[in-house]
Scaffold this motif. Structure first.
Motif, mmCIF file in Angstrom:
data_model
loop_
_atom_site.group_PDB
_atom_site.id
_atom_site.type_symbol
_atom_site.label_atom_id
_atom_site.label_comp_id
_atom_site.label_asym_id
_atom_site.label_seq_id
_atom_site.Cartn_x
_atom_site.Cartn_y
_atom_site.Cartn_z
ATOM 1 N N ARG A 1 12.724 0.062 -7.910
ATOM 2 C CA ARG A 1 12.884 0.758 -6.526
ATOM 3 C C ARG A 1 11.931 0.056 -6.146
ATOM 4 O O ARG A 1 11.785 0.119 -4.180
ATOM 5 C CB ARG A 1 12.616 2.373 -7.203
ATOM 6 C CG ARG A 1 12.184 2.976 -6.410
ATOM 7 C CD ARG A 1 11.909 4.157 -6.693
ATOM 8 N NE ARG A 1 10.462 4.085 -8.052
ATOM 9 C CZ ARG A 1 10.187 4.999 -8.813
ATOM 10 N NH1 ARG A 1 10.700 5.620 -9.098
ATOM 11 N NH2 ARG A 1 9.083 4.540 -8.946
ATOM 12 N N ALA A 2 10.875 -0.252 -6.562
ATOM 13 C CA ALA A 2 9.452 -0.840 -5.534
ATOM 14 C C ALA A 2 9.984 -2.189 -4.440
ATOM 15 O O ALA A 2 9.716 -1.778 -3.037
ATOM 16 C CB ALA A 2 8.015 -1.446 -6.331
ATOM 17 N N LEU A 3 10.747 -2.539 -5.044
ATOM 18 C CA LEU A 3 11.698 -3.887 -3.906
ATOM 19 C C LEU A 3 12.461 -3.635 -2.890
ATOM 20 O O LEU A 3 12.322 -4.200 -1.848
ATOM 21 C CB LEU A 3 12.198 -4.683 -4.926
ATOM 22 C CG LEU A 3 11.282 -5.449 -5.620
ATOM 23 C CD1 LEU A 3 12.223 -6.823 -6.442
ATOM 24 C CD2 LEU A 3 10.664 -6.557 -4.928
ATOM 25 N N ALA A 4 13.614 -1.818 -3.246
ATOM 26 C CA ALA A 4 14.016 -2.200 -2.327
ATOM 27 C C ALA A 4 12.989 -1.111 -0.822
ATOM 28 O O ALA A 4 13.320 -1.644 0.116
ATOM 29 C CB ALA A 4 14.896 -1.115 -3.187
ATOM 30 N N ALA B 1 0.569 -1.484 0.362
ATOM 31 C CA ALA B 1 -0.125 0.466 0.010
ATOM 32 C C ALA B 1 0.701 1.216 0.238
ATOM 33 O O ALA B 1 0.405 2.668 -0.625
ATOM 34 C CB ALA B 1 -0.417 0.435 1.374
ATOM 35 N N LEU B 2 1.797 1.239 0.714
ATOM 36 C CA LEU B 2 3.059 1.930 0.373
ATOM 37 C C LEU B 2 3.395 3.065 -0.831
ATOM 38 O O LEU B 2 3.955 4.121 -1.226
ATOM 39 C CB LEU B 2 3.823 1.955 1.523
ATOM 40 C CG LEU B 2 3.832 1.510 2.840
ATOM 41 C CD1 LEU B 2 5.086 1.313 3.505
ATOM 42 C CD2 LEU B 2 3.251 3.160 3.546
ATOM 43 N N LEU B 3 3.313 1.518 -2.019
ATOM 44 C CA LEU B 3 3.875 1.990 -3.251
ATOM 45 C C LEU B 3 2.802 2.260 -3.949
ATOM 46 O O LEU B 3 1.477 2.659 -3.659
ATOM 47 C CB LEU B 3 4.211 0.106 -4.781
ATOM 48 C CG LEU B 3 4.810 0.119 -3.554
ATOM 49 C CD1 LEU B 3 5.466 -1.246 -4.241
ATOM 50 C CD2 LEU B 3 6.490 0.553 -2.871
ATOM 51 N N PRO B 4 3.137 3.696 -4.951
ATOM 52 C CA PRO B 4 2.390 4.635 -5.622
ATOM 53 C C PRO B 4 2.024 3.142 -6.915
ATOM 54 O O PRO B 4 2.532 2.295 -7.138
ATOM 55 C CB PRO B 4 3.365 4.988 -6.984
ATOM 56 C CG PRO B 4 4.593 5.133 -5.910
ATOM 57 C CD PRO B 4 4.502 3.410 -4.977
ATOM 58 N N PRO B 5 0.785 3.204 -7.507
ATOM 59 C CA PRO B 5 -0.152 2.550 -8.365
ATOM 60 C C PRO B 5 1.297 1.736 -9.210
ATOM 61 O O PRO B 5 0.687 0.867 -9.646
ATOM 62 C CB PRO B 5 -1.285 3.472 -8.190
ATOM 63 C CG PRO B 5 -1.320 4.384 -7.594
ATOM 64 C CD PRO B 5 -0.388 4.947 -7.207
ATOM 65 N N ARG B 6 1.405 2.614 -10.084
ATOM 66 C CA ARG B 6 2.568 1.872 -10.993
ATOM 67 C C ARG B 6 3.467 1.343 -10.625
ATOM 68 O O ARG B 6 3.436 -0.408 -10.831
ATOM 69 C CB ARG B 6 2.511 2.843 -12.241
ATOM 70 C CG ARG B 6 2.985 2.180 -13.107
ATOM 71 C CD ARG B 6 4.596 2.900 -14.204
ATOM 72 N NE ARG B 6 2.866 3.615 -14.765
ATOM 73 C CZ ARG B 6 3.006 4.630 -15.761
ATOM 74 N NH1 ARG B 6 3.960 5.134 -15.653
ATOM 75 N NH2 ARG B 6 2.041 5.254 -16.311
ATOM 76 N N ASP B 7 4.395 1.317 -9.732
ATOM 77 C CA ASP B 7 4.855 0.418 -8.781
ATOM 78 C C ASP B 7 4.933 -0.957 -8.281
ATOM 79 O O ASP B 7 4.880 -2.289 -8.387
ATOM 80 C CB ASP B 7 5.631 0.729 -7.838
ATOM 81 C CG ASP B 7 7.280 2.401 -8.559
ATOM 82 O OD1 ASP B 7 6.994 2.834 -9.884
ATOM 83 O OD2 ASP B 7 8.065 2.677 -7.296
#
Length: 166
Positions: free
Chosen positions: A148-151, A108-114
């Motif tokens: 970036r999202a995995l980080a 949920a912390l990730l932006p929608p596209r990520d």
């Protein structure tokens, strides 16, 4: 016309649950996920003749429609997210339910596209190329944003659980 409707009905019945699950993972709200699924299936029904004529994988196209429906919903003023002062505490035990909830909170912390990239790549087990095609972006965008999202997810889980995303 009757055959087209029968084909679409079979497709919708076979894939509605999976679409709703993907929608929930993208938005983290079961009610919104149901609405997004219904909107997506409505759009697919209207375009079913064209989709069927083009061949290919209709589910891949449906996922793309689902993502675009979510992004359109996020653009509405009434869909704003609430900011919180502090992140929820991390679970102390290795409870699978708690880990799943922590993972959902981290997503949920990730932006929608990520979030969509992570879900397509690692939840749906799509290749980089398939993910790029589904989202309408380049392969390099998928690679950089997934990295970036995995980080961010690793940072949320902390060093003790880094193996979850290896």
């Amino acid at each position: 016309m009757v055959r087209r409707e029968a084909d679409f009905t079979a497709f919708a019945e076979a894939n509605a649950t999976r679409l709703r699950q993907i929608a929930f993972l993208m938005c983290r709200d079961w009610h919104l996920a149901q609405d997004l699924t219904q909107s997506t299936l409505t759009k697919m029904y209207l375009a079913w003749g064209r989709v069927a004529r083009q061949g290919g994988d209709p589910f891949a196209y449906t996922r793309k429609v689902l993502l675009n429906t979510l992004l359109d919903h996020r653009r509405l003023r009434s869909s704003g997210e609430l900011a919180v002062d502090q992140l929820p505490d991390r679970p102390q035990q290795g409870d699978p339910t708690a880990e799943r909830l922590t993972l959902l909170n981290a997503l949920a912390l990730l932006p929608p596209r990520d979030r969509a990239i992570v879900l397509l790549r690692y939840w749906e087990d799509q290749s980089v190329e398939q993910t790029a095609e589904a989202l309408g972006v380049s392969v390099s965008v998928v690679k950089s944003q997934s990295s970036r999202a995995l980080a961010l997810l690793r940072a949320h889980f902390g060093p003790d659980r880094e193996l979850l995303f290896s």
